[in-house]
Structures are given as structure tokens and as C-alpha cells.
Design a protein around this motif. Structure first.
Motif, PDB file in Angstrom:
ATOM      1  N   TYR A 204       0.975  -1.165  -0.114  1.00 35.34           N
ATOM      2  CA  TYR A 204       0.012  -0.031   0.015  1.00 35.34           C
ATOM      3  C   TYR A 204       0.808   1.079   0.250  1.00 35.34           C
ATOM      4  O   TYR A 204       1.896   1.507   0.632  1.00 35.34           O
ATOM      5  CB  TYR A 204      -1.119   0.150   1.195  1.00 35.34           C
TER       6      TYR A 204
ATOM      7  N   ASP B 187      -2.211   8.378   0.361  1.00 36.94           N
ATOM      8  CA  ASP B 187      -2.508   8.953   1.870  1.00 36.94           C
ATOM      9  C   ASP B 187      -3.436   8.176   2.730  1.00 36.94           C
ATOM     10  O   ASP B 187      -3.534   8.515   3.862  1.00 36.94           O
ATOM     11  CB  ASP B 187      -3.777   9.983   1.226  1.00 36.94           C
ATOM     12  N   GLN B 188      -3.887   6.792   2.522  1.00 39.90           N
ATOM     13  CA  GLN B 188      -4.661   6.136   3.608  1.00 39.90           C
ATOM     14  C   GLN B 188      -3.517   5.235   4.071  1.00 39.90           C
ATOM     15  O   GLN B 188      -4.222   4.303   4.890  1.00 39.90           O
ATOM     16  CB  GLN B 188      -5.679   5.296   2.626  1.00 39.90           C
TER      17      GLN B 188
ATOM     18  N   GLY C 257      -3.982   5.177   7.859  1.00 39.22           N
ATOM     19  CA  GLY C 257      -5.240   4.396   8.355  1.00 39.22           C
ATOM     20  C   GLY C 257      -5.142   2.966   8.342  1.00 39.22           C
ATOM     21  O   GLY C 257      -5.907   2.293   9.010  1.00 39.22           O
ATOM     22  N   ILE C 258      -4.569   2.589   7.146  1.00 36.03           N
ATOM     23  CA  ILE C 258      -4.378   1.081   7.037  1.00 36.03           C
ATOM     24  C   ILE C 258      -3.801   0.404   8.008  1.00 36.03           C
ATOM     25  O   ILE C 258      -4.120  -0.879   8.772  1.00 36.03           O
ATOM     26  CB  ILE C 258      -3.719   0.776   5.717  1.00 36.03           C
TER      27      ILE C 258
END
Length: 476
Positions: free
Chosen positions: A187, A190-191, A194-195
Motif C-alpha cells: 500500500y 494517503d490512506q 489509516g491502514i
């Protein structure tokens, strides 16, 4: 104590490569894993050493005890087997590690591909994945209570350049077409934070790995092999091995001597104490590990994954969450790499690494979202002595020029993903005469005179003592 991130260091002097005596109080209490009481930890099957044993195994950690288990299960039960342990059973690196059984899907695999070709690199990853599956099977078959979990492990990079390099490695591995890479997800964007839940994360990846209580696992195996006739002698260090003119070997200990037809060196960091030819091949290096807890009455935020975290300044930590809400976390080698005397060529696991002993205070609060107000703090902290090899691969197989002697050592802080299956294959070599080439072990794991000579002739800076990938090897 896996995943050290240190670079090669200058050549060390000749170590006193024998385990240091355990302190009467402190060693077991300092290490969380060994707070579990087991009456077999200081067991001696007989009051006196047997005068002879067909097979003597030196070391009662994961390597030695797993080998004994496979010998009794796979055709070796007709042979007498004795395990000699310098201290208490599972008192060394196995009983002091991070409890992380995490295969290397891609981290150092490109290094091995560059050294010996794509297939040689894939062999290592595939072997470690098979090792995890084999561990799961034996734990279920033997009903071993060792807190085993099979879950996802998350790699995290908080440094932008390191994240880009990691993505390039991942892309290379996918392009190589290895089937096992289907289990890896990478991954970016921007996320990411959060992951993975790590503050400031720039990239992360996940794949299947395991966690466990290593001390409980080994002690269960000991109980099993004792019922099958294995003789365990703790607090019995082997001081020397000499060839018997009548055949076999004489092993001298402070409690007397024992004759053996075959000797298996499963004492990892300490192997050069009895096999001096491995003195520059396997170097004892200390690591640090700790347990973090939250105050009683506080519910810790749920973490289902194990982690390898790399901060913005590339300080690496590995950790596993436990069902009781505590965290086992260690690493931080970047902090002590320059203090060589504290950890490099150092076998004293009763003394903390001073330059890193405070690093994990507040670690969860500054690293993970949702942990800021938990009051999490270090409950226990300890060290362990690992065996790092010159070329970053373990040494397994026949000891060159010493018929009847075998080695299973040099795991570079990465023994949990390798040892169980390697011990199974070594047992076939010892009991059934199977050549290394006919086992399932990766070709780069085979010990050889070539590897010994290369380390003896080279300088540590020419090698890859701590798995950094800098070693430029000729194909073995």
C-alpha cells in the motif's frame, strides 16, 4: 530476537564463545517468556552422564530440541540420543526472542537472487513459508499450548525514500513471477496511516506470518522427546571435543565425559567455541527485546497484526501483539550499532544494551494511533545473543573434514522461520545418511569449506554479517 538492521562492522577479536553463567536471580525474571515455570528447565534424565550416546546434540534451544524430536519421529528412535545444554533448557536466544515466526517474502530475497540466481532466492522464501505451515501442523497434532497465532504481518516505512525503495523491491519480486507473492499486498498513498495505524507511515505491506510463545513450544517438545527415550542433561557445558582413535568423539564436560558416534552442533552463537573454524563465520551479537503492558483496568487498543516498523530515521523495531493486551517489541539496533562493545562479539545476555535500554519507554504512544492515553509502559526488558553469519545464511549440514559432526547454526536473528523444517531435514542426514542435496533445504544454507574459507580470508566489511545485502558473493 530477529530483524537487526545494523551494517557490517570491523573485524572482532577472538570471542570467548561459551555461554555466560546464569545469575541465581534475574535472568529468568527479566525475560517475559521465561517467567513461565517449567519443571523440565533444569532437568537431568540421569544423575550421571551416560558413557556413550549414538547421537549427542549440543544445545537445548529450538534447533537442538527440534532435531531431537525429528530424530525420534523419523527413523532415529533406535539410536540413543543425549542433549547437552550449558545452562537451563531454552535459556538462550530461543527463550529470549520476539516470538515472531515471520517468513521473508521479499526483504532480503533480491540479495540472494543477485548472488546465486532467482531460483536460489525463491528457495529461501518458499522454505520459510513451508516452515510456518509445518509449525502450525505440529502444534495442532501435538496439542501444544504455546499461544500460536496465524495472522498478517505488516511492514511499515515512515521514511519517504525507504518507502520508495521498498516498493521497488516489491515490484521486482512480483515481476519475477513467484507464486507466493500473491499473498503480499503493498500500500502507498494517503490512506497508508489509516491502514496500518502507524503515525507518519508512507508505505506498508502485509502477508501471512505467525506468532507464538517460543519457550512453551520448546518445553513441550522436550517433554515429548523425554518420553521417547532422549536423555537431557542441563547445566552441562561441553568444554572440548576430541576424536576417539577407536571411532567417534569424546566430549568433555565439568561433569565428566561422554562418547558419541555423531555430534550435532545446535548452539548457534556459541558454535565457534567448539568449532573454531567457524570463528569468523558465525559471530555472537546481542539484541534487545521488551514487553509493554497497559495499567490494570485499562483496555489496550486491539492490534491483530504483527509488525516490522521503520521510523523516519530508519530505526527498525519488530513486535507482536498478545491476547492479554501486552506487546512484545524489540530491535532498535540503529541506536547501539556504534557502541560495538555493548553488543558485537558479546555473549553476556545478563547485561542490557545501555545505549538502547530506554528506547521503548513511550513507544506505543509515539508510534500508534489510539495509544496516546493508554499509559502503556515497559514491563520487562532483556537481551539475547544471536549468531550472525558472514554471508547472512545459516550453516547447516556436515561439518567439513569432521565425519560424524553436523551443524545447525548461524540464523542471523531469523531462526524461528527456518529452524523447525531445517531440523527435520538435518535429522534425515544424520539418521538416514541423506545428502544435503537430497533434502528440501535451500542450497545457500549448506555449510561448506568454501564458505568457511571465504569468511576466514575476508574482512567483515567484505561480508554481510548483519544481513544488509552488501555481500558480493561468488556462487557457492
Amino acid at each position: 530476537m530477529p530483524h537487526s538492521d545494523c551494517p557490517p562492522l570491523p573485524t572482532a577479536g577472538t570471542p570467548s564463545c561459551f555461554p555466560t553463567p546464569e545469575r541465581p536471580e534475574g535472568d529468568k525474571a527479566d525475560c517475559f517468556w521465561q517467567t513461565h515455570h517449567d519443571e523440565l528447565r533444569d532437568h537431568r534424565s540421569t544423575s550421571e552422564l551416560p558413557s556413550h550416546s549414538d547421537i549427542v546434540i549440543i544445545g537445548a534451544g529450538l534447533a537442538g530440541v527440534s532435531t531431537a524430536y525429528h530424530l525420534t519421529k523419523d527413523g532415529g528412535s533406535s539410536k540413543s540420543i543425549t542433549i547437552l545444554e550449558a545452562r537451563g533448557a531454552c535459556s538462550g536466544a530461543t527463550g529470549r526472542n520476539g516470538g515472531h515466526c515471520r517468513p521473508d517474502f521479499y526483504g532480503h530475497i533480491p540479495t540472494y537472487m543477485d548472488r546465486a540466481g532467482d531460483r536460489a532466492g525463491a528457495e529461501i522464501a518458499e522454505f520459510e513459508i513451508a516452515n510456518l505451515r509445518a509449525l502450525k501442523k505440529v502444534i495442532e497434532r501435538e496439542s501444544i499450548d504455546c499461544d500460536f497465532t496465524l495472522a498478517r504481518s505488516v511492514d511499515v516505512w515512515c521514511n519517504e525514500e525507504a518507502a520508495k525503495s521498498a516498493k521497488a523491491v516489491y515490484d521486482r519480486m512480483v515481476a519475477a513471477g513467484f507464486d507466493y507473492m500473491d499473498d503480499v499486498v503493498f500500500y502507498t498513498g494517503d490512506q497508508v496511516e489509516g491502514i496500518c495505524g502507524v503515525k507518519g507511515a508512507k508505505a506498508c505491506a502485509s502477508f501471512t506470518a505467525g506468532t507464538m510463545w517460543p519457550f512453551k513450544f520448546v518445553m513441550h517438545l522436550i517433554k515429548k522427546v523425554l518420553t521417547l527415550g532422549v536423555n537431557l542433561q542441563t547445566h552441562t557445558p561441553v568444554e572440548s571435543i576430541t576424536r576417539d582413535t577407536q571411532g567417534g568423539y569424546i566430549l568433555d564436560t565439568p561433569r565428566g565425559r561422554i562418547h558419541a558416534d555423531n555430534v550435532i552442533h545446535a548452539n548457534n552463537a556459541y558454535v565457534s567455541g567448539l568449532l573454531p573454524e567457524y570463528g569468523k563465520n558465525i559471530i555472537p551479537c546481542k539484541g534487545i527485546c521488551s514487553r509493554i503492558t497497559v495499567p490494570e483496568g485499562t483496555t489496550a487498543p486491539l492490534l491483530n497484526n504483527s509488525y516490522i516498523n521503520r521510523t523516519e530515521d530508519n530505526t527498525l523495531s519488530y513486535f507482536i501483539p498478545r491476547a492479554d493486551g501486552s506487546i512484545i517489541v524489540g530491535g532498535a539496533a540503529k541506536l547501539f550499532r556504534s557502541h560495538e562493545e555493548q553488543w558485537y562479539d558479546n555473549v553476556n545476555d545478563g547485561v542490557l544494551i545501555d545505549s538502547a535500554k530506554d528506547y521503548y519507554n513511550g513507544y506505543m504512544q509515539r508510534t500508534y494511533r489510539g495509544w496516546e492515553d493508554t499509559g502503556a509502559k515497559v514491563d520487562k526488558i532483556w537481551t539475547g545473543v544471536m549468531g550472525y553469519s558472514f554471508d547472512s545464511n545459516p550453516h547447516i549440514g556436515h561439518v567439513p573434514e569432521k565425519d560424524g559432526q553436523f551443524i545447525l547454526a548461524g540464523f542471523n536473528g531469523h531462526g524461528m522461520p527456518v529452524i523447525w523444517l531445517a531440523a527435520q531435514e538435518l535429522a534425515k542426514m544424520v539418521s538416514n545418511g541423506v545428502p544435503f542435496e537430497k533434502t528440501s533445504m535451500p542450497r545457500l544454507f549448506q555449510t561448506s569449506q568454501f564458505r568457511i574459507d571465504r569468511a576466514q580470508a575476508g574482512k567483515v566489511e567484505d561480508g554481510d554479517i548483519l544481513g544488509t545485502g552488501n555481500f558480493a558473493a561468488t556462487k557457492p
